[in-house]
Scaffold this active site. Structure first.
Site, PDB file in Angstrom:
ATOM      1  N   ASP A   1      33.809  41.728  36.512  1.00 16.81           N
ATOM      2  CA  ASP A   1      34.318  41.982  35.372  1.00 16.81           C
ATOM      3  C   ASP A   1      33.598  42.717  34.475  1.00 16.81           C
ATOM      4  O   ASP A   1      32.325  42.771  34.331  1.00 16.81           O
ATOM      5  CB  ASP A   1      35.173  40.745  34.938  1.00 16.81           C
ATOM      6  CG  ASP A   1      36.425  41.222  34.102  1.00 16.81           C
ATOM      7  OD1 ASP A   1      37.235  40.197  34.051  1.00 16.81           O
ATOM      8  OD2 ASP A   1      36.717  42.167  33.580  1.00 16.81           O
TER       9      ASP A   1
HETATM   10  C1  GLC Z   1      38.705  43.188  31.324  1.00 20.58           C
HETATM   11  C2  GLC Z   1      39.567  42.305  32.290  1.00 20.58           C
HETATM   12  C3  GLC Z   1      39.865  42.778  33.381  1.00 20.58           C
HETATM   13  C4  GLC Z   1      39.941  44.419  33.357  1.00 20.58           C
HETATM   14  C5  GLC Z   1      38.834  44.752  32.981  1.00 20.58           C
HETATM   15  C6  GLC Z   1      38.652  46.286  33.103  1.00 20.58           C
HETATM   16  O1  GLC Z   1      38.002  42.689  30.624  1.00 20.58           O
HETATM   17  O2  GLC Z   1      39.093  40.851  32.325  1.00 20.58           O
HETATM   18  O3  GLC Z   1      41.173  41.985  33.944  1.00 20.58           O
HETATM   19  O4  GLC Z   1      40.242  44.838  34.831  1.00 20.58           O
HETATM   20  O5  GLC Z   1      38.277  44.181  31.906  1.00 20.58           O
HETATM   21  O6  GLC Z   1      39.529  46.634  32.070  1.00 20.58           O
END
Ligand code: GLC
Length: 720
Positions: free
Chosen positions: A267
């Site tokens: 993430d």
């Molecule tokens: C965010 C979220 C995740 C998302 C990622 C990219 O922090 O936790 O769900 O896909 O970043 O935007």
């Protein structure tokens, strides 16, 4: 391309070029790169060099075919091996045509419409140049303080698993290389992100492995069994180790036990966050832990590109770990056909045809109707045709009904409730007043609302949370409506007129001051682009509410976590021989939620017959059939979601008092009787024992059938 060709390509790449394939940067990095190789903006801050961008493997973001085509063309000119970029983005419940938030979609219990919503979202994303969506989010949720419950389909592992499959099917289709208007799915957040302590985002998760396997893991597994191409790590710890460094979870369970050989992406920033988590001293240790855990792509931090070259050259990291990550990324690019067609579905002409098309908006409307839950109705809805109505509240004219994670959705595009209701009620039959803002208001607003209400026969309140009061980092310790809205309800209720409240929110709320003060409550969640039209049709009875809750509504936050598939304890409240005081209970609140899992009303009523079993004994070879007659006893047609729950009366470990094992939707005309038929097999009775073996035990089981997890009629059988 085949593996030999990939290995040949990898063999030609330098170590730095291979490692750069493992980094994912956001779109500005590709805007910041200039022909002079200047390092601008975020690149400098992160120590990202021009060559790292040129060799990077994927980009986060980009909405627009022309932009994506231009970036890909520029990239291919510079990349020394002609390796195309992967374009990824968060298309969670729609790209430009926004569907209800996933928690609302879950309440539809409609897998076909869920699949269709993902297919449409994928189509709009693909023609705009996206190759991968960071969805479905399938984290099981039990704590409405957590802002991201709106992204989940709820508290039940069985239903979450069915939706996970439906979302992946709709997103990916059958052949990503040929179907260029589908995209690859990325199931998230692995694992158990929804169990963050105290409902505070990014907080610690500490569960037994058995609890994980029984409740939190099944939906991820279902997504992978449906062919989901990618997995995203979660921010949280799992048994003391953050997911992005958790070898037991990632290499042990995900890759070895489940056989997942696709791309694992961290993430946002989760690799570098191993440092504040306290399992890495610095970026080098963070890179070391993550690559060993099998994280293939580092999203938006630079530990890999900064530290892996030295870790490999010093022998601390086997270069084979880098090669296997690169191989998986190249294989995904190949599955998407990017080597033959690096622009894939990106197509400005198709964009103009399909983005926010009438067909797509009609699908969003239909799902918004099917996701709206009627929580209370004491003779107010549907609105009487001749009634004069007042629509009052911060969401009466609001476009903030798309909810969090609405990618390219535009509030100005949303069909607002006031316009939709005015069109349906006709000239002079609707007055509108804001009454207050979401979190603040003025005496003038209140007086204007009271005046509007004074001239009406019935009042519709449009209340709720701003979309930024839920979603990521949107945890709330007090899950009531903001006080100014509760005050508005109280003043309106004093008028003694019929009042219906429509709620726009991203989580189950503590409905004190709402549920007890109004005559009807409609849970609209964040209904998306066509939300106002869907809610207006339900209010006037042009559409029937049929949705059922997939997450419990607590009496108060003090009950949280409260969920239907809980254990019985040794001192259950209400047992025949229970003492008055010394049982598992609160002195100041009931144990049960205000509104249970599976709950929802219709504009008609249904009567259930007793469940009939084909046998009172089941064996592994002979499942039993359960039938139950349901009669529409009201004056309107309606759709009933008949639910089947099971209880294992005595297990090797304690077992939930109920577990959803099936449901059937019956569409019945007034007076019509239908029959719901379920088949229950021994396989559905299996569970994880204390040694984690997954099997059933002979013994007595109870079955419960009804309109929700509380109001059921039961029978029993034996597994022999
Ligand atoms: C965010 C979220 C995740 C998302 C990622 C990219 O922090 O936790 O769900 O896909 O970043 O935007």
């Amino acid at each position: 391309m085949d593996n030999q060709q990939f290995l040949g390509l990898i063999g030609k790449m330098t170590l730095e070029e291979k490692i750069a394939q493992l980094v994912q940067l956001a779109a500005p990095f590709y805007e910041g790169v200039s022909d002079e190789g200047q390092i601008t903006g975020p690149m400098e801050a992160m120590g990202i060099t021009d060559s790292m961008v040129t060799n990077s493997g994927s980009i986060l973001g980009y909405a627009g075919a022309a932009g994506a085509i231009a970036v890909q063309e520029a990239h291919l000119k510079k990349n020394p091996h002609g390796i195309p970029l992967l374009f990824m983005a968060d298309i969670v419940h729609g790209f430009r045509t926004i569907f209800p938030v996933p928690l609302a979609i879950g309440c539809s219990w409609d897998l076909e419409l869920a699949e269709k919503s993902s297919e449409i979202a994928a189509r709009e994303a693909a023609v705009s140049g996206i190759h991968v969506t960071f969805a479905p989010m399938v984290d099981l949720v039990r704590d409405p303080r957590w802002g991201r419950v709106m992204e989940s389909t709820g508290e039940d592992p069985y239903l979450n698993s069915l939706f996970a499959r439906a979302f992946v099917r709709g997103t990916q289709g059958d052949n990503l290389k040929e179907e260029v208007e589908r995209v690859a799915a990325c199931v998230k957040h692995f694992a158990a992100y929804g169990a963050a302590e105290a409902g505070r985002d990014y907080n610690t998760v500490d569960l037994s492995e058995r609890q994980m396997r029984e409740y939190y893991l099944p939906a991820y597994k279902a997504a992978l069994d449906e062919g989901c191409e990618m997995v995203m790590t979660s921010f949280n710890t799992v048994d003391g180790i953050p997911a992005s460094a958790n070898e037991k979870l990632m290499r042990g369970l995900l890759r070895e036990e489940w056989g997942f050989d696709g791309v694992l992406i961290s993430d946002w920033g989760a690799v570098k966050e191993l440092i504040p988590h306290g399992v890495a001293e610095d970026e080098r240790e963070a890179a070391y832990r993550a690559i060993r855990a099998g994280v293939d792509i580092e999203m938006m931090t630079a530990c890999y590109v900064h530290e892996l070259p030295e870790l490999v050259r010093s022998g601390r990291v086997d270069e084979a770990l880098v090669d296997e990550a690169v191989l998986r990324i190249l294989q995904l690019k190949d599955k998407l056909g990017l080597f033959e067609n690096p622009h894939r579905g990106a197509n400005p002409e198709r964009e103009a045809e399909v983005i926010f098309s009438r067909e797509h908006r009609d699908a969003a409307y239909e799902l918004a109707v099917k996701s709206t839950v009627l929580l209370k109705n004491e003779g107010v809805l549907p609105l009487r045709p001749e009634a004069k109505a007042a629509l009052i509240g911060p969401f009466a004219s609001s476009g903030d009904i798309l909810g969090p994670w609405s990618w390219d959705g535009r509030k100005e595009d949303a069909v607002k409730l006031d316009r939709a209701l005015a069109e349906r009620l006709g000239e002079g039959r609707l007055t509108v007043a804001e009454g207050c803002g979401v979190e603040s208001g003025t005496e003038e607003q209140l007086q204007e609302a009271l005046a509007a209400a004074g001239g009406a026969d019935v009042i519709v309140l449009a209340l709720g949370e701003d979309s930024d009061m839920s979603g990521e980092a949107g945890s709330r310790s007090d899950i009531r409506l903001p006080q100014v809205q509760l005050d508005l309800i109280a003043r309106i209720a004093e008028l003694g007129k019929p009042v219906a409240a429509v709620l726009f929110n991203g989580r189950p709320l503590d409905l004190h001051g709402v549920y007890d003060r109004v005559d009807a409550v409609v849970e609209a969640w964040f209904p998306g682009s066509e939300g106002g039209a869907a809610i207006a049709d339900i209010l006037i009875g042009a559409a029937d509410p049929s949705a059922r809750l997939t997450m419990s509504f607590p009496h108060s936050v003090g009950q949280v976590p409260v969920y239907y598939n809980h254990y019985n304890t040794g001192r259950p409240q209400g047992a025949p021989d229970a003492q008055v005081r010394y049982v598992s209970q609160y002195l100041d609140a009931p144990n049960e939620p205000l509104l249970p899992f599976g709950f929802g009303l219709s504009y008609t009523t249904f009567e259930y017959g007793a469940p009939a079993l084909s046998s009172d004994e089941m064996t592994a070879e002979s499942p039993i059939t359960i039938t139950v007659d349901v009669t529409n006893t009201g004056a309107r047609a309606g759709i009933e979601t008949v639910q089947l729950y099971v209880r294992d009366v005595a297990g090797e470990v304690v077992r939930p008092v109920r577990e959803l094992k099936g449901y059937a939707k019956l569409e019945l005309a007034p007076g019509e009787r239908g029959t719901a038929v379920f088949t229950l097999s021994e396989e559905q009775l299996r569970y994880h024992h204390s040694d984690l073996s997954f099997k059933s035990d002979p013994g007595r089981f109870e079955i419960f059938v009804g309109p929700n997890s509380r109001d059921t009629s039961n029978a029993s059988f034996k597994l022999i």
